[in-house]
Design a protein around this motif. Structure first.
Motif, short mmCIF file in Angstrom:
data_model
loop_
_atom_site.label_atom_id
_atom_site.label_comp_id
_atom_site.label_asym_id
_atom_site.label_seq_id
_atom_site.Cartn_x
_atom_site.Cartn_y
_atom_site.Cartn_z
N TYR A 109 1.10 -1.16 -0.01
CA TYR A 109 -0.06 0.01 0.00
C TYR A 109 0.76 1.14 -0.01
O TYR A 109 2.12 1.25 0.43
CB TYR A 109 -1.02 -0.21 1.15
N GLY A 110 0.35 2.21 -0.33
CA GLY A 110 1.41 3.51 -0.61
C GLY A 110 2.10 3.62 -1.74
O GLY A 110 1.88 2.88 -2.55
N PHE A 111 3.20 4.25 -1.71
CA PHE A 111 4.22 4.11 -2.65
C PHE A 111 3.58 4.12 -4.16
O PHE A 111 2.81 5.01 -4.42
CB PHE A 111 5.39 3.23 -2.45
N LEU A 112 3.77 3.28 -4.78
CA LEU A 112 3.38 3.03 -6.24
C LEU A 112 2.04 2.12 -6.36
O LEU A 112 1.76 1.86 -7.50
CB LEU A 112 4.50 2.30 -7.07
N SER A 113 1.42 1.80 -5.13
CA SER A 113 0.47 1.05 -5.23
C SER A 113 -0.86 1.24 -6.23
O SER A 113 -1.49 0.50 -6.72
CB SER A 113 -0.06 0.48 -3.69
N GLU A 114 -1.04 2.83 -6.17
CA GLU A 114 -2.18 3.00 -7.06
C GLU A 114 -1.71 4.12 -8.06
O GLU A 114 -2.13 4.89 -8.29
CB GLU A 114 -2.99 4.05 -5.87
N ARG B 178 0.36 4.53 -14.09
CA ARG B 178 1.56 4.40 -15.01
C ARG B 178 2.52 3.31 -14.53
O ARG B 178 3.25 2.59 -15.74
CB ARG B 178 2.22 5.69 -14.83
N PHE B 179 2.79 2.84 -13.45
CA PHE B 179 3.73 2.15 -12.77
C PHE B 179 2.98 0.62 -13.49
O PHE B 179 3.77 -0.20 -13.85
CB PHE B 179 3.85 1.88 -11.47
N ALA B 180 1.87 0.57 -13.36
CA ALA B 180 1.00 -0.93 -13.67
C ALA B 180 1.24 -0.79 -15.16
O ALA B 180 1.61 -1.99 -15.71
CB ALA B 180 -0.44 -0.81 -13.41
#
Ligand code: ADP
Length: 447
Positions: free
Chosen positions: A82-87, A90-92
């Motif tokens: 959770y936090g960081f890149l979880s939402e 673009r990362f996904a």
């Protein structure tokens, strides 16, 4: 099944994910900043890769470094915690382009739910009850006043790009409105680089009740009941429980079914949380989180389902492990978020833990990444552990919580433990009689 998971996180959640992977026979790769060389998630992982210096933007938020760590280690999947890149949609997308499985929903669903106006519009279309308010962003003051007159005061002006409780202003009367719009726009612009705002009816004494959902991405979806997270300080959850002391079994079933059906229609994949304000028997959608939440263990306690196992199953294309009919809610669970903070002022208290003793016994779970001699770095959030207690009913759960809070020792830094020792003996908390403002009033000496 995925074979090697890179855990793009730190702290207790990195350890939580690591444990699930071990149980499933999946190899683990930890990533860490130079401030976390001695962290427990690094020690317990099969492999580890240093991804940068202490500041999050240079390490845990550094997408190129994390993708490179996947390439180096041969990880075929990433769990973002959770936090960081979880939402971060673009990362996904980037992981997808590299043929790496993102253990989470589609980038499109992350994007929709990350924009509050779009999320609310989508929720409404899916049959989820929403707070009365403007249909979208409001740019003209004249239009804003007209809408506020229609829904009736008090109203709340909220940032479309909002998060962490920022960019929100309450207007109690027509006279407050122009200033509320101005300050909300300013705050939103400064914090999120987007000054779009929208208007909602302001609910005076709601509870925060959220529904845990799970989808397989192919049109099957279930709900795992609700969590009551009304005990908050500055919009940060402090104590969470399942079930909510405020709901009947019929209400649980009704809102749960609405949420599960909505996720079925959306073809949602993975874990999600649909957050509501609840007042006078009505639910009002405020947002959806497209990730695992900090407070997921209370749901695990009452359902017996491992939500990280479930996330990995779904990401591996194996579908959900249970149908709605197979989900049974059993007993009551409470989670206390133990932060390295002063229990009254909430000022962060990083530093070395001189002595640490974790509580145990029936129905007691501690999710933490700290150990005796560990130094809490000053660069990240102050959550150092979660105490989760389960009992056959709320009374038994509270008895067990009181006992566990007596046992736990964290010396060397200040923690929020004294607050929980007070709360567990408080009459209102004992009755479950609190709304989202209760804790702030209590801390100010008014409850
Ligand atoms: P954020 O993403 O910034 O946390 P939310 O929309 O989830 O924003 O709202 C955060 C908190 O603000 C809620 O938990 C609640 O305490 C308060 N809030 C939001 N909308 C309303 C509303 N319409 N009426 C009353 N309180 C609200």
């Amino acid at each position: 099944m995925v074979k090697k998971v890179l855990i793009a996180n730190r702290g207790e959640i990195a350890l939580r994910v690591l444990r699930a992977c071990k149980e499933l026979g999946i190899s683990t790769v930890a990533v860490h900043s130079t401030a976390d060389n001695a962290a427990m998630h690094v020690r317990l992982a099969d492999e580890s890769v240093c991804i940068g210096p202490p500041p999050s933007r240079d390490s845990y938020l550094n997408i190129p470094s994390i993708v490179a760590a996947c390439e180096i280690s041969g990880a075929d999947a990433v769990h973002p915690g959770y936090g960081f890149l979880s939402e971060n949609a673009r990362f996904a997308d980037i992981l997808d382009a590299h043929g790496i499985t993102f253990i989470g929903p589609t980038a499109d669903h992350i994007r929709i739910m990350g924009d509050k106006i779009e999320a609310k519009r989508t929720a409404k279309q899916l049959g989820i009850p929403v707070v009365p308010g403007s249909a979208g962003a409001v740019t003209e003051d004249g239009e804003a006043l007209k809408i506020a007159d229609e829904i009736g005061y008090p109203v709340i002006v909220k940032a479309s790009a909002g998060g962490g409780g920022r960019g929100m202003k309450v207007a109690r009367t027509r006279d407050d409105m122009v200033l509320a719009l101005q300050t909300a726009r300013q705050e939103a612009g400064a914090a999120f680089g987007d000054d779009a705002v929208y208007i909602e009816k302001y609910l005076e004494k709601p509870r925060h009740i959220e529904v845990q959902v799970f989808g397989d991405g192919a049109g099957n979806a279930i709900h795992l009941g609700e969590r009551d997270c009304s005990l908050q300080r500055r919009h940060q959850k402090v104590w969470e429980e399942a079930n909510s002391p405020a709901l009947t079994a019929e209400q649980r079933e009704r809102i749960g079914t609405i949420c599960a059906n909505a996720m079925r229609d959306l073809k949602y994949r993975g874990a999600g949380t649909i957050e509501f304000l609840y007042e006078n028997g009505e639910f009002y959608f405020i947002e959806m989180n497209t990730r695992l939440q900090v407070e997921h263990p209370v749901t695990e306690a009452i359902t017996g389902m491992d939500l990280v196992h479930e996330q990995i199953r779904v990401a591996s294309g194996q579908g959900l492990s249970a149908t709605q009919e197979e989900i049974v809610f059993s007993g009551h669970a409470i989670e206390c978020r133990i932060n390295a903070e002063d229990a009254r002022t909430f000022a962060p208290s990083p530093g070395k833990i001189d002595y640490y003793h974790a509580p145990g016994g029936l129905g007691v779970r501690v999710d933490s990444a700290v150990y005796q001699g560990y130094s809490i770095p000053p660069f990240y959030d102050s959550l150092i552990g979660k105490l989760i207690v389960h009992g056959r009913n709320r009374t038994e759960c509270m008895m067990r919580l009181r006992r566990a809070l007596d046992e736990i020792v964290v010396d060397g830094v200040k923690t929020t433990l004294p607050l929980f020792r007070d709360l567990v003996d408080n009459a209102d908390v004992g009755k479950g009689a609190y709304d989202i403002h209760w804790l702030e009033k209590y801390l100010a000496g008014d409850a």
